[in-house]
Design a protein around this motif. Structure first.
Motif, PDB file in Angstrom:
ATOM      1  N   ASP A  45       0.832  -1.208   0.000  1.00 16.38           N
ATOM      2  CA  ASP A  45       0.000   0.000   0.000  1.00 16.38           C
ATOM      3  C   ASP A  45       0.866   1.257   0.000  1.00 16.38           C
ATOM      4  O   ASP A  45       0.621   2.199  -0.759  1.00 16.38           O
ATOM      5  CB  ASP A  45      -0.911   0.046   1.231  1.00 16.38           C
ATOM      6  CG  ASP A  45      -2.048  -0.948   1.207  1.00 16.38           C
ATOM      7  OD1 ASP A  45      -2.344  -1.517   0.127  1.00 16.38           O
ATOM      8  OD2 ASP A  45      -2.653  -1.156   2.285  1.00 16.38           O
ATOM      9  N   LEU A  46       1.875   1.280   0.870  1.00 14.78           N
ATOM     10  CA  LEU A  46       2.750   2.455   0.986  1.00 14.78           C
ATOM     11  C   LEU A  46       3.519   2.704  -0.303  1.00 14.78           C
ATOM     12  O   LEU A  46       3.702   3.854  -0.714  1.00 14.78           O
ATOM     13  CB  LEU A  46       3.705   2.298   2.173  1.00 14.78           C
ATOM     14  CG  LEU A  46       3.062   2.275   3.558  1.00 14.78           C
ATOM     15  CD1 LEU A  46       4.094   1.903   4.622  1.00 14.78           C
ATOM     16  CD2 LEU A  46       2.402   3.607   3.884  1.00 14.78           C
ATOM     17  N   VAL A  47       3.951   1.639  -0.949  1.00 16.46           N
ATOM     18  CA  VAL A  47       4.648   1.755  -2.229  1.00 16.46           C
ATOM     19  C   VAL A  47       3.682   2.259  -3.306  1.00 16.46           C
ATOM     20  O   VAL A  47       3.997   3.188  -4.057  1.00 16.46           O
ATOM     21  CB  VAL A  47       5.299   0.415  -2.645  1.00 16.46           C
ATOM     22  CG1 VAL A  47       5.783   0.453  -4.086  1.00 16.46           C
ATOM     23  CG2 VAL A  47       6.456   0.068  -1.700  1.00 16.46           C
ATOM     24  N   ALA A  48       2.496   1.673  -3.374  1.00 13.37           N
ATOM     25  CA  ALA A  48       1.509   2.042  -4.395  1.00 13.37           C
ATOM     26  C   ALA A  48       1.081   3.506  -4.278  1.00 13.37           C
ATOM     27  O   ALA A  48       0.822   4.159  -5.292  1.00 13.37           O
ATOM     28  CB  ALA A  48       0.285   1.133  -4.297  1.00 13.37           C
ATOM     29  N   GLU A  49       1.015   4.022  -3.056  1.00 12.66           N
ATOM     30  CA  GLU A  49       0.584   5.414  -2.841  1.00 12.66           C
ATOM     31  C   GLU A  49       1.739   6.415  -2.898  1.00 12.66           C
ATOM     32  O   GLU A  49       1.520   7.608  -2.752  1.00 12.66           O
ATOM     33  CB  GLU A  49      -0.149   5.533  -1.510  1.00 12.66           C
ATOM     34  CG  GLU A  49      -1.460   4.785  -1.483  1.00 12.66           C
ATOM     35  CD  GLU A  49      -2.472   5.326  -2.492  1.00 12.66           C
ATOM     36  OE1 GLU A  49      -2.531   6.555  -2.695  1.00 12.66           O
ATOM     37  OE2 GLU A  49      -3.196   4.505  -3.089  1.00 12.66           O
ATOM     38  N   GLY A  50       2.974   5.924  -3.085  1.00  9.12           N
ATOM     39  CA  GLY A  50       4.114   6.812  -3.266  1.00  9.12           C
ATOM     40  C   GLY A  50       4.801   7.271  -1.999  1.00  9.12           C
ATOM     41  O   GLY A  50       5.674   8.137  -2.041  1.00  9.12           O
ATOM     42  N   TYR A  51       4.460   6.685  -0.855  1.00  7.63           N
ATOM     43  CA  TYR A  51       5.121   7.054   0.398  1.00  7.63           C
ATOM     44  C   TYR A  51       6.487   6.399   0.534  1.00  7.63           C
ATOM     45  O   TYR A  51       7.362   6.913   1.220  1.00  7.63           O
ATOM     46  CB  TYR A  51       4.263   6.641   1.608  1.00  7.63           C
ATOM     47  CG  TYR A  51       3.014   7.453   1.749  1.00  7.63           C
ATOM     48  CD1 TYR A  51       3.026   8.699   2.359  1.00  7.63           C
ATOM     49  CD2 TYR A  51       1.800   6.992   1.253  1.00  7.63           C
ATOM     50  CE1 TYR A  51       1.882   9.456   2.486  1.00  7.63           C
ATOM     51  CE2 TYR A  51       0.646   7.734   1.379  1.00  7.63           C
ATOM     52  CZ  TYR A  51       0.690   8.965   1.986  1.00  7.63           C
ATOM     53  OH  TYR A  51      -0.442   9.711   2.101  1.00  7.63           O
ATOM     54  N   VAL A  52       6.660   5.253  -0.124  1.00  8.39           N
ATOM     55  CA  VAL A  52       7.882   4.455   0.017  1.00  8.39           C
ATOM     56  C   VAL A  52       8.267   3.908  -1.348  1.00  8.39           C
ATOM     57  O   VAL A  52       7.402   3.547  -2.149  1.00  8.39           O
ATOM     58  CB  VAL A  52       7.629   3.274   0.999  1.00  8.39           C
ATOM     59  CG1 VAL A  52       8.822   2.332   1.052  1.00  8.39           C
ATOM     60  CG2 VAL A  52       7.289   3.778   2.386  1.00  8.39           C
ATOM     61  N   ASP A  53       9.573   3.860  -1.614  1.00  4.71           N
ATOM     62  CA  ASP A  53      10.115   3.122  -2.760  1.00  4.71           C
ATOM     63  C   ASP A  53      10.813   1.893  -2.212  1.00  4.71           C
ATOM     64  O   ASP A  53      11.440   1.943  -1.145  1.00  4.71           O
ATOM     65  CB  ASP A  53      11.139   3.954  -3.529  1.00  4.71           C
ATOM     66  CG  ASP A  53      10.520   4.848  -4.571  1.00  4.71           C
ATOM     67  OD1 ASP A  53       9.380   4.578  -4.989  1.00  4.71           O
ATOM     68  OD2 ASP A  53      11.176   5.825  -4.951  1.00  4.71           O
ATOM     69  N   ARG A  54      10.721   0.802  -2.949  1.00 10.31           N
ATOM     70  CA  ARG A  54      11.345  -0.462  -2.554  1.00 10.31           C
ATOM     71  C   ARG A  54      12.337  -0.834  -3.648  1.00 10.31           C
ATOM     72  O   ARG A  54      11.981  -0.921  -4.813  1.00 10.31           O
ATOM     73  CB  ARG A  54      10.260  -1.521  -2.396  1.00 10.31           C
ATOM     74  CG  ARG A  54      10.741  -2.886  -2.068  1.00 10.31           C
ATOM     75  CD  ARG A  54       9.587  -3.865  -1.858  1.00 10.31           C
ATOM     76  NE  ARG A  54       8.498  -3.626  -2.796  1.00 10.31           N
ATOM     77  CZ  ARG A  54       7.208  -3.836  -2.512  1.00 10.31           C
ATOM     78  NH1 ARG A  54       6.844  -4.288  -1.350  1.00 10.31           N
ATOM     79  NH2 ARG A  54       6.285  -3.607  -3.419  1.00 10.31           N
ATOM     80  N   THR A  55      13.585  -1.092  -3.233  1.00 10.08           N
ATOM     81  CA  THR A  55      14.638  -1.491  -4.165  1.00 10.08           C
ATOM     82  C   THR A  55      15.241  -2.797  -3.680  1.00 10.08           C
ATOM     83  O   THR A  55      15.570  -2.931  -2.499  1.00 10.08           O
ATOM     84  CB  THR A  55      15.747  -0.411  -4.231  1.00 10.08           C
ATOM     85  OG1 THR A  55      15.162   0.842  -4.517  1.00 10.08           O
ATOM     86  CG2 THR A  55      16.787  -0.763  -5.272  1.00 10.08           C
ATOM     87  N   ARG A  56      15.376  -3.726  -4.581  1.00  6.73           N
ATOM     88  CA  ARG A  56      15.984  -5.012  -4.246  1.00  6.73           C
ATOM     89  C   ARG A  56      17.502  -4.852  -4.221  1.00  6.73           C
ATOM     90  O   ARG A  56      18.109  -4.361  -5.174  1.00  6.73           O
ATOM     91  CB  ARG A  56      15.572  -6.041  -5.303  1.00  6.73           C
ATOM     92  CG  ARG A  56      15.841  -7.440  -4.919  1.00  6.73           C
ATOM     93  CD  ARG A  56      14.772  -7.915  -3.976  1.00  6.73           C
ATOM     94  NE  ARG A  56      14.948  -9.330  -3.728  1.00  6.73           N
ATOM     95  CZ  ARG A  56      14.489  -9.937  -2.669  1.00  6.73           C
ATOM     96  NH1 ARG A  56      13.795  -9.273  -1.789  1.00  6.73           N
ATOM     97  NH2 ARG A  56      14.687 -11.208  -2.492  1.00  6.73           N
TER      98      ARG A  56
END
Length: 89
Positions: A45-56
């Motif tokens: 949810d946080l990624v989809a709404e732009g609050y967080v980016d996730r990088t592998r």
């Protein structure tokens, strides 16, 4: 102990990520007191709404916070995520 808290699970997960951008989902789950699956859904949810980016990074994830994104509720719409973090740190 009461059955409610002032901050939602979304807020708790967001704070865990802000405190440690390399935190594991299982560690967030243990800290917040919810399942890993629930944490994964919240992070999505946080990624989809732009609050967080996730990088592998290898076998782990690294998270980046976007402090300039406004909060979602109309009562806090004039505040951004960075303000929330500043207030709660």
């Amino acid at each position: 102990m009461t059955s409610w808290t002032f901050l939602s699970h979304h807020a708790q997960v967001f704070l865990c990520i802000a405190r440690d951008p390399d935190v594991r989902l299982r560690d967030i789950a243990a800290a917040v007191g919810i399942t890993e699956r629930a944490v994964q859904a919240i992070v999505n949810d946080l990624v989809a709404e732009g609050y967080v980016d996730r990088t592998r990074v290898g076998r782990r994830n690294h998270y980046s916070i976007h402090a300039d994104v406004p909060l979602r509720h109309r009562l806090q719409g004039d505040l951004d995520a960075g303000t929330l973090l500043t207030l709660l740190r």
